[in-house]
Design a protein around this motif. Structure first.
Motif, short mmCIF file in Angstrom:
data_model
loop_
_atom_site.label_atom_id
_atom_site.label_comp_id
_atom_site.label_asym_id
_atom_site.label_seq_id
_atom_site.Cartn_x
_atom_site.Cartn_y
_atom_site.Cartn_z
N PHE A 114 33.70 -17.85 -21.12
CA PHE A 114 34.60 -18.64 -20.31
C PHE A 114 35.79 -19.12 -21.13
O PHE A 114 35.64 -19.58 -22.26
CB PHE A 114 33.88 -19.86 -19.72
CG PHE A 114 32.84 -19.53 -18.69
CD1 PHE A 114 33.22 -19.03 -17.45
CD2 PHE A 114 31.50 -19.69 -18.95
CE1 PHE A 114 32.27 -18.72 -16.48
CE2 PHE A 114 30.53 -19.39 -18.00
CZ PHE A 114 30.92 -18.90 -16.76
N THR A 153 29.99 -21.63 -13.76
CA THR A 153 31.45 -21.53 -13.74
C THR A 153 32.13 -22.89 -13.58
O THR A 153 33.35 -22.99 -13.76
CB THR A 153 31.93 -20.64 -12.58
OG1 THR A 153 31.58 -21.25 -11.32
CG2 THR A 153 31.30 -19.25 -12.66
N LEU A 159 37.47 -16.35 -16.89
CA LEU A 159 36.34 -15.66 -17.51
C LEU A 159 36.86 -14.33 -18.03
O LEU A 159 37.57 -13.61 -17.33
CB LEU A 159 35.21 -15.44 -16.50
CG LEU A 159 33.94 -14.75 -17.02
CD1 LEU A 159 32.70 -15.28 -16.29
CD2 LEU A 159 34.01 -13.24 -16.83
#
Length: 252
Positions: A114, A153, A159
């Motif tokens: 991420f 997330t 990402l």
């Protein structure tokens, strides 16, 4: 309970595009005097919901990844073919990856990180997750699938994921052994011998709060989510909707 044909828009218009392919489901429990009973549970024993999408939804085709043409056009130290996707959203989403290899006998290592570039070699391990795509994992449609849920997330803006082909020794060692706990490591630049197609979509689970805004806190997208329905896990009963967006081609 009640199912609406398509989700009505909430007040927070930024999230409308997420729910406009979904039906909404309203769930309540009443006592014999028609008084609503408040139901609260927890994420250890959640309420499972399956929310269907618009039956007229057309799923976009997969996007060709011409990775064989990049073998000699990348830096010598680039071990993975990398792609960037933007996941900035005011409500959380899950990410679903679908990879269709043109050569179904090949296997791949998939990694992601991420908000920055993932790195994985003999001296550094800077990734948030990984999986192996082995031929035994292919679906009946010869597709590899991978899922990152909305809890993972949350609070992230992007990402970056990478793929590399496993060599024949790695396939024998890792694809025939389900007990591995660490990914295969190499310091060699990627070398693709076949192309593949890719499709990425996001999904979400949402409820209407008292201000008629769609919210996602306390809801988890389940792994059974697919093109046609969203699996949601909730801790309460209210009006729910499932989100779905097929993302454009990722940035390489």
């Amino acid at each position: 309970s009640m199912m609406n044909p398509l989700t009505s828009f909430g007040s927070n218009s930024k999230s409308n595009s997420n729910q406009n392919f979904s039906r909404s489901i309203s769930l309540s429990i009443f006592d014999r005097n028609e008084n609503e009973i408040s139901i609260q549970t927890n994420l250890i024993e959640p309420i499972q919901l399956i929310i269907p999408r618009d039956p007229n939804l057309i799923i976009p085709s997969m996007i060709l990844q011409n990775v064989t043409s990049t073998n000699n056009n990348t830096p010598h130290n680039q071990l993975f073919y990398l792609n960037y996707i933007n996941i900035t959203n005011n409500i959380t989403v899950s990410i679903h990856f679908e990879v269709h290899p043109f050569n179904i006998s090949l296997a791949y290592l998939f990694i992601y990180k991420f908000d920055q570039t993932p790195l994985l070699n003999s001296s550094i391990n800077l990734i948030d997750g990984w999986t192996l795509f082995c031929p035994s994992n292919l679906t009946n449609e010869n597709i590899y699938k991978y899922f990152v849920n909305n809890q993972q997330t949350s609070d992230h803006q992007s990402l970056i994921f990478g793929l590399r082909k496993l060599n024949s020794i790695e396939i024998i060692e890792f694809c025939s052994n389900s007990s591995y706990t660490n990914p295969p490591i190499t310091d060699e630049r990627f070398n693709f011998t076949s192309n593949y197609e890719l499709r990425i979509y996001t999904s979400g689970c949402y409820y209407l709060d008292s201000n008629n805004n769609w919210k996602s806190d306390g809801l988890i997208v389940g792994s059974l989510t697919n093109h046609y329905e969203t699996e949601c896990f909730a801790t309460h009963l209210t009006t729910f909707a499932g989100g779905f967006i097929v993302l454009p081609a990722p940035i390489s």
